[in-house]
Structures are given as C-alpha cells and as structure tokens.
Design a protein around this motif. Structure first.
Motif, mmCIF file in Angstrom:
data_model
loop_
_atom_site.group_PDB
_atom_site.id
_atom_site.type_symbol
_atom_site.label_atom_id
_atom_site.label_comp_id
_atom_site.label_asym_id
_atom_site.label_seq_id
_atom_site.Cartn_x
_atom_site.Cartn_y
_atom_site.Cartn_z
ATOM 1 N N GLU A 196 44.880 53.532 38.768
ATOM 2 C CA GLU A 196 45.171 52.289 38.047
ATOM 3 C C GLU A 196 44.712 52.490 36.621
ATOM 4 O O GLU A 196 43.499 52.596 36.365
ATOM 5 N N ALA B 240 32.915 42.815 43.766
ATOM 6 C CA ALA B 240 33.905 41.780 43.484
ATOM 7 C C ALA B 240 33.251 40.420 43.266
ATOM 8 O O ALA B 240 33.773 39.594 42.519
ATOM 9 N N SER C 164 40.938 38.766 44.055
ATOM 10 C CA SER C 164 41.663 39.843 43.386
ATOM 11 C C SER C 164 42.159 40.846 44.415
ATOM 12 O O SER C 164 41.554 40.987 45.479
ATOM 13 N N TYR D 256 42.094 44.144 44.449
ATOM 14 C CA TYR D 256 41.101 45.190 44.685
ATOM 15 C C TYR D 256 39.701 44.647 44.387
ATOM 16 O O TYR D 256 39.560 43.736 43.571
ATOM 17 N N THR E 4 37.759 46.106 42.603
ATOM 18 C CA THR E 4 37.389 46.751 41.339
ATOM 19 C C THR E 4 38.041 46.111 40.116
ATOM 20 O O THR E 4 37.879 46.629 39.012
ATOM 21 N N ASP E 5 38.783 45.019 40.322
ATOM 22 C CA ASP E 5 39.578 44.509 39.200
ATOM 23 C C ASP E 5 38.740 44.118 37.983
ATOM 24 O O ASP E 5 39.230 44.133 36.860
ATOM 25 N N ARG F 37 38.831 46.228 34.846
ATOM 26 C CA ARG F 37 39.982 46.242 33.934
ATOM 27 C C ARG F 37 39.634 45.574 32.612
ATOM 28 O O ARG F 37 40.260 45.834 31.592
#
Ligand SMILES: Cc1ncc(C[n+]2csc(CCOP(=O)(O)OP(=O)(O)O)c2C)c(N)n1
Ligand SMILES: [Mg+2]
Length: 1028
Positions: free
Chosen positions: A227, A421, A464, A466, A468-469, A472
């Motif tokens: 990503e 998260a 979200s 993932y 891990t968002d 971003r």
C-alpha cells in the motif's frame, strides 16, 4: 462491512503452496485472471495491433486530448514524440487509410521496426488511432489499478479467512479487470508499451497484455500487499514500484535461506520450550507469528549494514520474551528464572511482570560483523503508551552522538493489530515523526496482526479496512505480508530497512498472522472464535512449512533441519538447568537505559549531598545581559519585545529577577556548566503567557530567528526549545524518553495550562510516578504545569495538585528520623518531587537542583500565571548567590516572626495564595498576629521545617489555607502530615474553597466571592470556634 470471519464458508485453509498455485493457476473470476500462466481459459486474439479496423472517428472521447497534445508537439518538433507517433502522423498526413496509418513502434515487432527504419509514410492512409490510444491508456490504467489496489487481492491471510472485505470499496476487483477498461480477451496477446511508472518489464519496454497482467499479479497479489500509492512523492513511489515489480527481485541465496530457517527454528522452539516447562504460566507467546523474530533480525541486520549502531525497540506483550531471547539475546537463564515465583528480589522497588521489563545489550551483529546496541524499553500494560517514549529516547541518543540524519540510531516499534488501530497515541506518535525537534528520521513499525484483540474480532474493533491505516497520515508505505511465507516476510523487512535508510521516513510492516493460543496461554479461544480456531487447529506452523520448502528445494536436508532443532533445544535445556541456580532476581539486569559513570559500580549515588545551587554575581549578570539583549547583528525584533528586554536589563541592574528571568538564570547557568537543556511543549518558545521569549523573530526576514540562550558562552551545551504539536500524551511521553537517555540533561515539558496534562495521564501514572519502582530506572524529567485560580474557569485553573500528591510514596503517618542528610535522603527515597514555588529564586534553585543532585527524580512544578508579572513575586540576586539553595519551606520573616509569642495564628500555604494572604493581612493590620509560612516543596514533605515553624509559635492555632476547593489542591495531603509533625497537638483548620465537582467556577463574580469568603475564614480568629 467486514466479512463474517467465523462464517464457515470462509474457512478454507490456504497453504503457501496453494496460495501460490491459486494465484498462478486459479485466478479470480475476472478477465485479468485469465491471462495468468496456465489459466483455465484461453482466448484467441481477434485483433492485433496493425490490423485494420472499421473507420472510427479521430480525436474524440477521452483520447482526444492526449492525441491532440501529441499532434501539436509533433508539429513543432517531430523528434519530440515517440517514433511510432512520428510515423503515424506522417502516414496520417499523407492520407493513410484507417488502421494503416499506425505502425508498431520500434522493438514491438520486427516488421514495425523495419517500417520505421524505412520511415516512409504510406501515402493515402487515414488516421485511426482511437482504439489504439484507448487500449494503451487502458493498459496504463490497469497497471495503476494494480499498484493502487493490488493489495486487496493479495493472499495475505494464512488462515484464508480474510478479516477484511472490500465489498464496500469501489469495485476493486473490477477495477483490476481488463474488461473494465474496454479491453477484452482478444487483447491478451497484444503487445503494449509500458509506461515509465512501472518496472514489470525488467529490461523490456513493452509486453503482451497477458504478461503484463501476470507480472502485476506476481508483484501485487501474492503474499505481499503493498500500500503506497497515497504517497505524494513520485520518487518514493517509483522506488517502491521498483522494489516489488522488478521481475525476479525476490531472490535469496541458499545461505540466507538457511539463516532464515535457523531463526524460525529458534523462534518456534523457544515458545514450545516455555510451553513444555511452564504450561500454566502466562507468557503471551508468539505462536502463529513466529516470523516476527526473523523479521526483526532481518530489519536489524540490514539496518546495521546501512550503518545503524543503536536500535531502540518498543513492543507490547506478544512475543516479548522471544524477542528478548532471540533478538536482544538476553541470557536464557535470566528469562527462565523469571518463571520461578520463589525468587527473592534483590533491588529496591516493586518490580514488574516478566513481559514488561526492558533490556539493554551491546554485541556484535553476526551478519554484518559490526557493533550493535539494542535496547528494549520497559513498558506498562497500557498498550502503545511506550511508543512516544521510545521515540524520545531514540531522538536523545541521536542528539548525543550528533546523528542529525538518523544514520546511526533508529527505532523499531512493534504493535498488536487491535491496539494499533484503536489507541490514539499511535496517531499522536506518528504526528511527531516529521517535526524537526521530534523526528527520529524514520521508524520501522511492525504489526503482529493476528486478526484478533483478546476476544474481539476486527469487525467490531475498527472502522478501517486494515489495522494500519493510521500510518497513511504520514505517507508511510505499508507492506502487508502473509506471515506464513517466511521469505516474503524477510523480503519486506529488507525493503523496509532500505526505505528507512534511503528516505528517513516511517514504514509499516503488517505481519498478517494468527494467534494459535488464546489471548494468554490460559484462555480458551473457542468460547468466542470457534470457527477461526477450528481453522487454526488445522494450521501447519510456519517453521514446518518453510522447512518442507527448503528440503524440497534441496537447500537443507531433513537431517540438517532436525539437527538445528536439536541444537537449539539443547541450548534451552542447558540454560534451564543453570536457571535453577539463580536464587535472586536482579531487576537491574533488566535496565533499558544504563547511565554509565553516573552511579557507583553497584548502582548507588556517588554521594548523599547536594551542593549549593547559587551562582556568582558575575554569572547572574552575564546571563542577565544575554537575556535582555539580541546577540546577533542586523536583527529587528518587535517593539513590544524590545521593551520587555529593556525591562529585563533594568531588573538586572537592580539585581532582581522576575519569573522568566529566574528561569533564564537556571537554564543559562546549566548550559554554561555543560548540561543540555531541552524545553518542549505547546507554545513554549514564547511562553503561553508571553513571558519567556526564548526565540526572537526578525520582523523583516521570514523564518530568521535567534535563540539568545545559545549565545551564552562558546563552550556551553546546546539549548533546545521547541514548540510541540498539540498533543500532551505524545509529547510528554517523548520528553520522558528523551530524559531517559542521559542524566546530564535538564528535560522539561510544559503544559499549555496545567489542566491539560490529564490527556497524558497514562504517561504520568504508568511511567513517571512508578517508573523507578517498577523498572529501577531513574528519570529527572520536569513538568511545568501552570496552575492557579485566576477566575479563568474550570479548564484553565487547576493542574490537579491533589492527584500528584496522592501518588507520592511518603508515609503521612510516620515522622521520619531526622539525620543530617535528611533533606537529600528524603529526595532519594521519594518517587517524585512536587513543588509550588512562590518566588523566582526558589524556582531557579529547584531547577538547578535537578542536575546537581546525585540522583534523578521527576520534578512536578505548579507554575504561576499572574505571578509572572506580579511586582511582589520577584527575587533579589541575594537569594541566588553562592551558598543559597532551594528553600523547602519559607518561614515568616515579618513582624510576626519578631514576636512569636504574640502570634495567634500560623497559616501554612503554598504558591500564589501567599500573595493574597499577605495583602489581606496587611489590609487587616494583622502582621504581628498572623504568621504565614510557605511550603514550597510539598513532597517529600518538609516535616522538619514545619515542626520548627510550629514550635516557634506556641500560642498560635494552625490553619491550612489554599485557594483550591477542599477536595482538591493540597489539603488532603498536607493535613495528615502536619498532624503527624505536631503529634496531633492541635487541630489543623481549613480555609479555602468548599468541596466541588469542578476545579473552578466559570463566573468571575462567584470566583471573587469565594476568594473573599476563604480570606475571611483565614483571618477570622474566631472562624473555627464552633468546630472546637
Ligand atoms: C490501553 C489498554 N487497554 C486495554 C488493555 C487490555 N488488553 C490487553 S491485551 C489486549 C488485546 C490486544 O490486542 P492486540 O493489540 O491485537 O494484541 P494481541 O494480544 O492480539 O497480540 C487488551 C485489550 C491494555 N493492555 N491496554
Ligand atoms: Mg491482535
């Protein structure tokens, strides 16, 4: 939104080999899949590049702009466009018929190449490029779709029950379907030019569509999901494309594969060993994510190769013992003996559970043969709270070794999927990552994404797709990887290390895995995740999978594999035997930040004295001059500031300091003595109350600044003053970490108003207050908390002294034994120091004492607001000269002190209310009947000084006066201690605001009425009659 992860239909196991086969041989039901090698459907091309097509309108639709652009460029200079366009326009201009004007560009077909060499336009041809242009654009869009969304179709989940679905993400699989772009099966064999934004061609510049698709599938839809297309930097995007698209780039030598296998053996067998020996002990094992260990080792090896010498790690519970054993290389017996509950603790303090302790280790990295220091920072249970602390420590280590680029020191943070998260501190830490005074030049984040948090499913744990968002937000690339594919994990870690070394930016490795046991080894996961765990029970571990792969490849033999296992098992058994000899638990062995040279060899302070913190008149004058001048030429400051500096100059001439100047004297003198000073917080450079002005701004030149504090002396230590981002939790954690790295720095965090510190409560409660008791780690951080009832309403009044005081470890009911070194011993024994200074000289001394003391303790200072400008809140140089020191209690020095027998009341107070009391006493003409004593150091409590002040006024009653509400402020803390001091000889009366829920009223009138009332009580000698 998310797939039903416990839905049986989804529970199809996907082994590594099946996944690979599926991608290569059983593609998705879109047309892209049909192109993959060995696809079940084949298509006959019905059209090829040079085939004539039906007459189509030229220059319309989406392609017209593009063709027009080409045409105009060609008209200006035929060489400025590709040869194919050159030939096309020449043919078209010469009237070639539809489909004939175009000829394949050089390199696509031999015939086209020949035609181009001939360069002879076909007279009579008609332009016909619409389809051609559309197809090329379509292919470009398709490539881009894979780059943007390929990760959605990657086989990331070892269980094959993806926790995420993208049904509500706009048609991602359709977008990667050739049909979506107007291409069809017949186009698969056609050759397309590759844009410069892809590397799938390797050395080729054009490929048949079916190869393009197959290579994109290989790059983006296998076990790695990349990503990155949100990154707004072309160079960085190109870099990542190159790392994942280049054909055959993921290659490993047999040696690398064997090392990877050996590391997986260690990781796996370590957990199995613990499980065998202590099956009923909590250890938060790594089973299901054994790849974490080789992942970290790969990151460290590669970073070491790039020059990194010092890695600061932070991590939660999961796999922590394994990381200590196999990454940091803590002696196994030290780990095993932690499981023995009968061991005695050798150190002071209360200690902590084994999966929270830190560690520091310096050794040779065997792969690079270079020195490497690894430290794992101790942490509380509070997930992610350690993140900013690690960053602060990393920043400090970089600072002390002059590593401004982050080439020598780096941080690695590990996270659980649910915590990453869910916890806001993750965001607050990311936000620091690119700020000049807080950046650590890139952190590698590794997420142990076992697709569960305790018993909670991602479907209800995050909004979200993932976990891990959040990354971003800082444009960090995110590499999702199926953690059952050991080589894929190793590859992304290599790339992550290289990314950090190249761009000095954060990067995330998302290890998509599972959790073989329950949350801990005692938990039954089938209660809540029955279908997931049925699948997990069938799951072959990563070690077995990888061993079988390497045996099949002939890289290792079965015997070698079994020997590797036996070798490590033996290491564990031997360490286990040795661990039984350990009788004493040394928490000191688990120290994450040793301070070499600061303590004696057995970890004790080198003395139990604190020298005078006064300064010579000359030094005070010198610092005062710097504080009131602009030490660079041609620098225009604001007129208002000129007046402030002039005022400072006058104060210096008069041998006085106000609050800001007192602070200046403290910082300036420490800098001159070689101590680094770092002040951080919101708007600290000017000061929230516009009193500090440590950074001067040229009024005519943008960004031209001057920090006079750095112009103190040529050999001074550097001063860092930095406005922080608007975060308390993140920034306070960061500064705590900074202060952890060295005892030779005064690190201060200032809250905008003390009220706001509670958004950083976790750092205060979990680290600052009990840090030494839990982890035998001292810390001299200073918290400056503006506090005081000024009628500013409930959120700008109270730094909540009651909370800090309630957490002090001194005993209210025991009168300590008074020895000569009582004052220093008390400091040594306390968990933190809490002060409320009523004058600048005392503030100056307490700051200097932080560094001159032979040990380090956190210092909490309730700082004033109105006193910053109060004409009486000034100090003379006389109170700061050699021989002077911090006064724990300031006794009455006025008329009352001259005739103690005549004093009817002694009021004890602290901080700003003193000035209100003095004013009121004067107004009432009670100077000789009421004595006022200021307790400047609230904790540790100055029992000795309170006693002598009490004994001096034998006929007086005792009042504690505070401006805070009764259930707040200091009352509950001081009352029992005063009573212990005076052996309960007299009552301790209360004068202050009534109990209340809020810290202060929002109504100015009420504020003043309350003030009047408690002053009446404080000076009403009959006020307590009814309560006798
Ligand atoms: C701030 C905080 N809240 C709650 C908890 C209690 N808790 C401990 S582990 C855990 C689940 C963590 O899940 P995850 O982050 O996915 O890590 P895993 O255990 O799955 O490795 C929770 C809620 C905690 N330790 N910290
Ligand atoms: Mg988890």
């Amino acid at each position: 939104m998310h797939r039903l992860r416990t839905c049986a239909a989804r529970l199809r196991p996907l082994t590594a080999s099946q996944a690979a086969a599926q991608t290569a041989g059983q593609p998705r039901t879109n047309m892209a899949a049909a192109a993959t090698t060995g696809g079940t459907r084949t298509f006959q091309p019905i059209r090829c590049y040079t085939a004539p097509v039906a007459s189509e309108p030229f220059l319309n639709g989406t392609s017209s702009n593009y063709v027009e652009e080409m045409y105009f460029a060609w008209m200006e200079d035929p060489k400025s466009v590709h040869k194919s366009w050159d030939v096309f326009f020449r043919n078209a201009n010469a009237g070639a018929p539809p489909g004939v004007a175009y000829q394949s560009p050089l390199g696509l077909t031999a015939a086209a190449g020949a035609a181009l060499h001939q360069g002879s336009p076909m007279v009579g041809a008609q332009p016909n490029v619409e389809k051609l242009v559309e197809d090329h654009l379509a292919v470009q869009s398709l490539i881009r779709a894979y780059q943007v969304m390929g990760h959605h179709n990657a086989h990331l989940d070892p269980l094959g029950i993806n926790s995420v679905n993208f049904e509500d993400v706009p048609a991602c699989s359709e977008i990667m379907d050739v049909g979506f772009y107007g291409l069809n099966e017949s186009d698969l064999d056609k050759v397309f030019r590759l844009p410069t934004t892809t590397f799938i061609g390797g050395s080729e510049t054009a490929l048949p569509l079916k190869d393009i698709i197959q290579r994109l599938e290989m790059a983006y839809c296998q076990h790695i999901g990349v990503e990155f297309m949100f990154i707004n930097d072309l160079e960085q995007c190109q870099w990542i494309r190159q790392k994942f698209e280049t054909p055959g780039i993921m290659q490993f030598t047999p040696e690398e594969k064997r090392t990877l296998l050996a590391r997986t053996v260690r990781s796996t067998r370590f957990e199995e060993f613990l499980q065998r020996k202590w099956s009923s002990e909590k250890r938060f094992g790594l089973e299901g994510c054994e790849s974490l260990i080789p992942a970290l080792k790969t990151l460290i090896d590669n970073s070491s190769a790039y020059g990194v010498e010092n890695v600061i790690l932070g991590m939660p519970h999961r796999g922590r013992l394994n990381v200590l054993a196999n990454v940091i290389r803590k002696e196994l017996e030290q780990i095993f003996c932690q499981f023995d509950s009968k061991m005695e603790a050798a150190d002071e303090g209360s200690g902590d559970v084994k999966y929270h302790l830190g560690m520091y280790h310096r050794r040779i990295n065997r792969v690079t043969d270079r020195n490497i220091t690894l430290s794992l920072v101790a942490n509380p249970s509070h997930l992610e709270a350690v993140d900013p602390v690690v960053q602060g420590k990393c920043k400090a280590e970089q600072f002390y070794c002059g590593d401004t680029e982050g080439n020598r020191v780096m941080s690695i943070l590990m996270h659980g999927d649910a915590a990453f998260a869910g916890q806001g501190i993750v965001y607050e830490t990311f936000v620091l990552s690119d700020l000049p005074s807080y950046t650590t030049q890139g952190t590698v984040h590794v997420v142990v994404n076992n697709q569960i948090g305790f018993t909670t499913d991602p479907r209800v744990a995050r909004s979200s797709p993932y976990p891990t968002d959040v990354a971003r937000v800082v444009n960090a690339p995110i590499f999702h990887v199926n953690a059952d594919d050991a080589e894929a994990v190793m590859y992304v870690c290599k790339v992550a290390a290289e990314w950090r070394a190249t761009f000095h930016k954060d990067v995330v490795v998302d290890l998509v895995c599972y959790r073989r046991m329950g949350h801990n080894e005692m938990d039954e996961p089938m209660f809540t995740q029955p279908l997931m765990y049925k699948q997990i029970k069938k799951q072959k571990g990563v070690l077995l999978k990888y061993a079988e792969k390497l045996i099949a490849e002939g890289v290792v033999t079965r015997q070698e594999y079994e020997e590797e296992i036996a070798k490590y098992d033996k290491i564990c058994e031997e360490a286990y035997t040795r661990s039984k000899d350990e009788k004493i638990l040394h928490i000191k062995h688990w120290l994450d930040s040793p301070w070499p040279g600061f303590f004696t060899l057995d970890g004790q302070p080198k003395s139990m004295t604190c020298p005078s913190t006064g300064l010579s008149e000359e030094d005070l004058n010198h610092i005062g001059q710097v504080a009131s001048s602009v030490p660079v030429d041609d620098f225009t400051i604001h007129g208002g500031l000129s007046r402030i500096l002039k005022g400072r100059g006058t104060m210096v001439q008069n041998r006085t300091v106000d609050w800001a100047l007192g602070e200046y004297m403290a910082f300036g003198s420490l800098l001159r003595e070689g101590t680094h000073v770092r002040l951080s917080g919101q708007d600290v450079e000017r000061g929230t109350f516009s009193h500090r002005h440590h950074v001067l701004h040229d009024q005519n030149v943008d960004k031209r600044i001057c920090i006079p504090m750095n112009h103190m002396s040529p050999d001074q230590a550097p001063y860092t003053v930095c406005n922080s981002c608007l975060s308390e939790y993140g920034v306070l954690g960061f500064e705590l970490g900074f202060a952890m790295a060295s005892p030779n720095a005064l690190v201060l965090w200032e809250a905008q108003f003390g009220d706001f510190h509670n958004t950083a409560q976790c750092i205060i409660d979990q680290f600052i207050c009990p840090g030494q008791a839990k982890w035998v780690r001292q810390n001299g951080i200073v918290l400056l908390l503006p506090h005081g009832m000024e009628g500013m309403g409930p959120e700008h009044s109270s730094a909540r002294p009651e909370r800090f005081l309630q957490m002090c470890n001194d005993d209210p009911d025991v009168m300590p034994t008074m020895k000569e070194d009582f004052a220093v011993r008390q400091l040594f024994d306390c968990n933190w120091i809490v002060v409320n200074c009523s004058n600048p000289a005392n503030f100056f001394h307490v700051l200097r004492r932080q560094i001159h003391a032979p040990f380090r303790k956190p210092l909490i200072v309730f700082t004033p607001k109105s006193l910053l400008r109060h004409p009486d809140a000034r100090s003379s140089f006389d109170d700061m000269l050699p021989g002077t020191e911090f006064k724990r209690l300031i006794v009455e020095e006025g008329a009352a002190a001259g005739n103690p027998q005549g004093v009817k009341r002694v009021i004890f107070c602290t901080g700003k209310v003193y000035y209100e009391l003095v004013k009121e006493r004067k107004a009432r003409g009670m100077e000789d009947t009421v004595a006022i004593a200021r307790i400047e150091q609230l904790s540790p409590f100055p029992f000795d000084l309170v006693r002598s002040e009490f004994e001096k006024y034998a006929n007086a009653d005792l009042v504690w006066c505070q401006e805070e509400h009764k259930n707040q402020g200091y009352y509950d803390y001081v009352k029992p201690r005063i009573r212990t001091t005076i052996e309960r000889a007299k009552p301790v009366w209360y004068a202050g605001r009534d109990p209340a829920a809020a810290p202060a009223t929002g109504n100015k009138n009420t504020h003043l009425t309350e003030l009047r009332r408690f002053l009446d009580t404080a000076f009403g000698l009959d006020a307590f009659k009814d309560q006798q």
